[in-house]
Design a protein around this motif. Structure first.
Motif, PDB file in Angstrom:
ATOM      1  N   GLU A  81      35.967   3.247  41.566  1.00 33.86           N
ATOM      2  CA  GLU A  81      36.670   3.869  40.447  1.00 33.86           C
ATOM      3  C   GLU A  81      37.973   3.136  40.133  1.00 33.86           C
ATOM      4  OE1 GLU A  81      37.514   8.367  39.048  1.00 33.86           O
ATOM      5  OE2 GLU A  81      38.283   7.854  41.036  1.00 33.86           O
ATOM      6  N   ARG A  85      38.614   1.243  36.627  1.00 35.67           N
ATOM      7  CA  ARG A  85      39.710   1.699  35.775  1.00 35.67           C
ATOM      8  C   ARG A  85      40.687   0.578  35.445  1.00 35.67           C
ATOM      9  NH1 ARG A  85      41.610   7.767  37.766  1.00 35.67           N
ATOM     10  NH2 ARG A  85      39.833   8.895  36.867  1.00 35.67           N
ATOM     11  N   ALA A 108      30.818   6.190  39.457  1.00 27.81           N
ATOM     12  CA  ALA A 108      32.254   5.911  39.492  1.00 27.81           C
ATOM     13  C   ALA A 108      32.626   4.702  38.646  1.00 27.81           C
ATOM     14  CB  ALA A 108      32.704   5.689  40.932  1.00 27.81           C
ATOM     15  N   GLY A 109      31.619   3.957  38.163  1.00 28.11           N
ATOM     16  CA  GLY A 109      31.919   2.852  37.264  1.00 28.11           C
ATOM     17  C   GLY A 109      31.296   1.523  37.611  1.00 28.11           C
ATOM     18  N   SER A 207      30.961  11.854  34.330  1.00 31.03           N
ATOM     19  CA  SER A 207      31.861  11.719  35.477  1.00 31.03           C
ATOM     20  C   SER A 207      31.062  11.814  36.764  1.00 31.03           C
ATOM     21  CB  SER A 207      32.904  12.838  35.448  1.00 31.03           C
ATOM     22  OG  SER A 207      32.289  14.080  35.770  1.00 31.03           O
ATOM     23  N   HIS A 225      35.539  10.680  46.095  1.00 33.71           N
ATOM     24  CA  HIS A 225      36.660   9.925  45.543  1.00 33.71           C
ATOM     25  C   HIS A 225      38.003  10.343  46.152  1.00 33.71           C
ATOM     26  CE1 HIS A 225      34.660   8.244  41.790  1.00 33.71           C
ATOM     27  NE2 HIS A 225      33.729   8.826  42.492  1.00 33.71           N
TER      28      HIS A 225
END
Length: 229
Positions: A81, A85, A108-109, A207, A225
């Motif tokens: 994450e 980000r 989470a990406g 999410s 997380h």
């Protein structure tokens, strides 16, 4: 400006990759083993990556970064994450095989998963896919599709799309898939492009908490997380 290895990144061609791994052999060895890839930074923690702020096309990220006994460093989904980000396309490079952990890290990406036991050619191909902002389809993501579809969490896949997804996740070439299914190679590629878009939309718009609820999964050691160690 030179990188940590004293090289001038602007003078070198290739896909720009940062490596985050607590294994010295991985950090030192990958720059010599991946053709077409330029390692602009190789560090042992996400914190070092974020501090350096390198310009990358992809970040190759291990999930467990406490192998030397360190504590207080981000790993697992928390690491993914943070890297995502910061604007980096993230490819997980790991020995982890638990589907719930990998699914959580994708939510989470991360843009894909490559296991360290896979051939270097598979890793190089995955880096190129992620650098091009595509999702790397793996068996872990096939499992995600099956679970999420049953719960309505993903747009449905047609039987043909599922066939091609599973074949690509096993590493089968498009030409082989086309011959086996009696379709054109271009048709197989177009089906896969649709599947990739569905995954990308889902992973971008949901999410980790949404995905956990859809799949009926609870927090885990690498999935949570909120934990840093």
């Amino acid at each position: 400006m030179r990188d940590r290895r004293g090289r001038d990144p602007g003078a070198q061609p290739g896909t720009r990759v940062a490596v985050v791994d607590d294994d010295t052999v991985i950090r030192e060895g990958l720059p010599h083993l991946l053709p077409g890839v330029r390692v602009v930074l190789a560090v042992s923690s996400v914190e070092e990556l974020l501090a350096a702020r390198p310009e990358t096309d992809a970040v190759l990220l291990d999930l467990v970064l406490t192998g030397t006994g360190r504590t207080g460093v981000r790993q697992g989904a928390a690491a993914v994450e943070a890297v995502a980000r910061a604007g980096h396309r993230t490819l997980i490079y790991t020995n982890e095989r638990r589907r719930e952990v990998l699914v959580g890290c994708m939510a989470a990406g991360a843009r894909g998963v490559v296991h360290k036991a896979e051939p270097l050619a598979a890793l190089a191909a995955a880096v190129a896919e992620v650098a091009a902002d595509r999702v790397v389809i793996t068996q872990a993501l096939v499992g995600l599709a099956e679970l999420a579809e049953r719960r309505g969490g993903l747009p449905s896949l047609t039987p043909r799309q599922r066939e091609i997804l599973s074949a690509r996740a096993r590493g089968e070439a498009f030409r082989s898939i086309a011959e086996r299914l009696f379709i054109g190679k271009k048709t197989a590629e177009e089906h896969m492009a649709v599947v990739t878009a569905k995954f990308a939309d889902f992973l971008r718009d949901h999410s980790p908490a949404d995905l956990e609820r859809e799949l009926g999964l609870g927090p885990g050691d690498l999935l949570d997380h909120r934990r840093l160690n």
